[in-house]
Write a protein that holds these residues in place. Structure first.
Motif, mmCIF file in Angstrom:
data_model
loop_
_atom_site.group_PDB
_atom_site.id
_atom_site.type_symbol
_atom_site.label_atom_id
_atom_site.label_comp_id
_atom_site.label_asym_id
_atom_site.label_seq_id
_atom_site.Cartn_x
_atom_site.Cartn_y
_atom_site.Cartn_z
ATOM 1 N N PRO A 66 -5.108 68.652 -6.459
ATOM 2 C CA PRO A 66 -6.168 67.678 -6.224
ATOM 3 C C PRO A 66 -6.650 66.906 -7.452
ATOM 4 C CG PRO A 66 -6.995 69.912 -5.938
ATOM 5 C CD PRO A 66 -5.527 70.010 -6.186
ATOM 6 N N SER A 67 -6.479 67.445 -8.637
ATOM 7 C CA SER A 67 -6.934 66.722 -9.827
ATOM 8 C C SER A 67 -5.969 65.574 -10.131
ATOM 9 C CB SER A 67 -7.010 67.651 -11.034
ATOM 10 O OG SER A 67 -8.008 68.622 -10.831
ATOM 11 N N PRO A 68 -6.501 64.365 -10.354
ATOM 12 C CA PRO A 68 -5.609 63.233 -10.641
ATOM 13 C C PRO A 68 -4.959 63.387 -12.011
ATOM 14 C CG PRO A 68 -7.907 62.558 -10.870
ATOM 15 C CD PRO A 68 -7.910 63.968 -10.357
ATOM 16 N N LYS A 121 -10.903 70.899 -0.160
ATOM 17 C CA LYS A 121 -10.012 70.419 -1.211
ATOM 18 C C LYS A 121 -10.292 68.940 -1.511
ATOM 19 C CE LYS A 121 -5.079 69.867 -2.249
ATOM 20 N NZ LYS A 121 -3.721 69.899 -1.689
ATOM 21 N N SER A 122 -10.501 68.137 -0.481
ATOM 22 C CA SER A 122 -10.758 66.713 -0.691
ATOM 23 C C SER A 122 -12.124 66.493 -1.347
ATOM 24 C CB SER A 122 -10.649 65.938 0.621
ATOM 25 O OG SER A 122 -11.664 66.303 1.528
ATOM 26 N N ARG A 123 -13.101 67.322 -1.032
ATOM 27 C CA ARG A 123 -14.410 67.226 -1.703
ATOM 28 C C ARG A 123 -14.266 67.475 -3.200
ATOM 29 N NH1 ARG A 123 -19.011 70.698 1.000
ATOM 30 N NH2 ARG A 123 -18.787 71.672 -1.009
ATOM 31 N N TYR A 124 -13.519 68.504 -3.535
ATOM 32 C CA TYR A 124 -13.242 68.816 -4.940
ATOM 33 C C TYR A 124 -12.461 67.669 -5.592
ATOM 34 C CZ TYR A 124 -10.760 70.995 -8.863
ATOM 35 O OH TYR A 124 -10.208 71.259 -10.096
ATOM 36 N N GLU A 125 -11.435 67.205 -4.896
ATOM 37 C CA GLU A 125 -10.606 66.105 -5.412
ATOM 38 C C GLU A 125 -11.456 64.860 -5.665
ATOM 39 O OE1 GLU A 125 -6.665 63.576 -3.955
ATOM 40 O OE2 GLU A 125 -7.244 65.406 -2.909
ATOM 41 N N GLU A 126 -12.378 64.583 -4.773
ATOM 42 C CA GLU A 126 -13.206 63.391 -4.915
ATOM 43 C C GLU A 126 -14.169 63.505 -6.095
ATOM 44 O OE1 GLU A 126 -14.814 62.228 -1.129
ATOM 45 O OE2 GLU A 126 -12.810 61.763 -0.384
ATOM 46 N N ARG A 127 -14.642 64.693 -6.385
ATOM 47 C CA ARG A 127 -15.466 64.871 -7.588
ATOM 48 C C ARG A 127 -14.644 64.528 -8.828
ATOM 49 N NH1 ARG A 127 -17.468 69.413 -4.749
ATOM 50 N NH2 ARG A 127 -16.153 70.847 -5.920
ATOM 51 N N ARG A 128 -13.391 64.950 -8.818
ATOM 52 C CA ARG A 128 -12.494 64.662 -9.956
ATOM 53 C C ARG A 128 -12.178 63.167 -10.033
ATOM 54 N NH1 ARG A 128 -10.399 69.358 -12.347
ATOM 55 N NH2 ARG A 128 -10.238 67.859 -14.021
ATOM 56 N N LEU A 129 -11.999 62.519 -8.885
ATOM 57 C CA LEU A 129 -11.722 61.079 -8.857
ATOM 58 C C LEU A 129 -12.926 60.267 -9.320
ATOM 59 C CD1 LEU A 129 -9.701 60.991 -5.527
ATOM 60 C CD2 LEU A 129 -8.812 60.381 -7.793
ATOM 61 N N LEU A 130 -14.129 60.718 -8.978
ATOM 62 C CA LEU A 130 -15.343 60.034 -9.445
ATOM 63 C C LEU A 130 -15.470 60.102 -10.968
ATOM 64 C CD1 LEU A 130 -17.949 61.105 -6.751
ATOM 65 C CD2 LEU A 130 -17.341 58.754 -7.350
ATOM 66 N N GLU A 131 -15.033 61.210 -11.551
ATOM 67 C CA GLU A 131 -15.048 61.342 -13.013
ATOM 68 C C GLU A 131 -14.070 60.374 -13.672
ATOM 69 O OE1 GLU A 131 -13.987 65.421 -13.666
ATOM 70 O OE2 GLU A 131 -15.878 66.187 -12.841
ATOM 71 N N LYS A 132 -12.963 60.120 -13.006
ATOM 72 C CA LYS A 132 -11.889 59.303 -13.588
ATOM 73 C C LYS A 132 -12.037 57.811 -13.283
ATOM 74 C CE LYS A 132 -6.903 59.288 -14.128
ATOM 75 N NZ LYS A 132 -6.886 59.411 -15.577
ATOM 76 N N PHE A 133 -12.507 57.479 -12.082
ATOM 77 C CA PHE A 133 -12.561 56.080 -11.648
ATOM 78 C C PHE A 133 -13.982 55.705 -11.245
ATOM 79 C CE2 PHE A 133 -8.332 57.697 -10.328
ATOM 80 C CZ PHE A 133 -7.532 56.899 -11.134
ATOM 81 N N SER A 134 -14.597 54.806 -11.987
ATOM 82 C CA SER A 134 -15.974 54.395 -11.663
ATOM 83 C C SER A 134 -16.038 53.690 -10.314
ATOM 84 C CB SER A 134 -16.519 53.482 -12.754
ATOM 85 O OG SER A 134 -15.695 52.332 -12.895
ATOM 86 N N GLU A 135 -14.970 53.007 -9.923
ATOM 87 C CA GLU A 135 -14.955 52.276 -8.656
ATOM 88 C C GLU A 135 -14.742 53.176 -7.439
ATOM 89 O OE1 GLU A 135 -10.711 51.718 -10.401
ATOM 90 O OE2 GLU A 135 -12.725 52.128 -11.128
ATOM 91 N N TYR A 136 -14.516 54.477 -7.663
ATOM 92 C CA TYR A 136 -14.266 55.377 -6.544
ATOM 93 C C TYR A 136 -15.495 55.533 -5.649
ATOM 94 C CZ TYR A 136 -12.271 59.018 -3.713
ATOM 95 O OH TYR A 136 -11.790 59.712 -2.642
#
Length: 154
Positions: A66-68, A121-136
């Motif tokens: 899940p981590s990008p 898993k997607s909730r966790y993944e989305e936390r990681r995506l928010l850290e990486k992409f401001s537009e997420y």
């Protein structure tokens, strides 16, 4: 980059549930109408096509974790314009559709468990995506997790 422990746990749980789905319990079998039988098959076929489209769009960047990755780009077009996690959506269509098609209560229960794992898993993944992409954050507000968001009035 090393793979975070939580990523490995989610992938392991997902794998174990997939293995469990392959089994069946005869006492939980049920009979369904021909229409529902066909609907289950159609749902599974749609799921398969959805996965194929999403895989083509992702290309070689696909990962079960899940981590990008560091070189990841945010995908918001194609299948990703309809659902933030179209591969999970496709898998859910397949497992629920096939469980219905096969008339298996056990497979339906395992499919519900898989849905729960994908949700977490997607909730966790989305936390990681928010850290990486401001537009997420905006993308998440505009796009459904597994299924399209219906906006406006009916």
């Amino acid at each position: 980059m090393s793979i975070p422990r939580k990523d490995k746990i989610y992938v392991l749980l997902q794998f174990l549930v997939f293995i469990g789905w392959l089994f069946d319990v005869e006492s939980l079998k049920f009979q369904i109408s021909e229409n529902l039988h066909s609907l289950g098959f159609l749902a599974a076929a749609i799921g398969f096509l959805l996965i194929l489209v999403a895989l083509v769009q992702i290309g070689s960047k696909i990962s079960p974790f899940p981590s990008p990755p560091e070189n990841a780009r945010l995908k918001t077009t194609g299948a990703f314009a309809f659902a933030r996690h179209p591969i999970y959506s496709g898998v859910l269509f397949i497992v629920f559709g096939a469980a219905l098609w096969l008339g298996s209560g056990f497979k339906l229960l395992i499919s519900l468990l898989l849905y729960l794992i994908f949700f977490l898993k997607s909730r966790y993944e989305e936390r990681r995506l928010l850290e990486k992409f401001s537009e997420y954050a905006e993308y998440r507000n505009d796009t459904g997790r597994f299924f399209p968001k219906f906006k406006g009035r009916i």
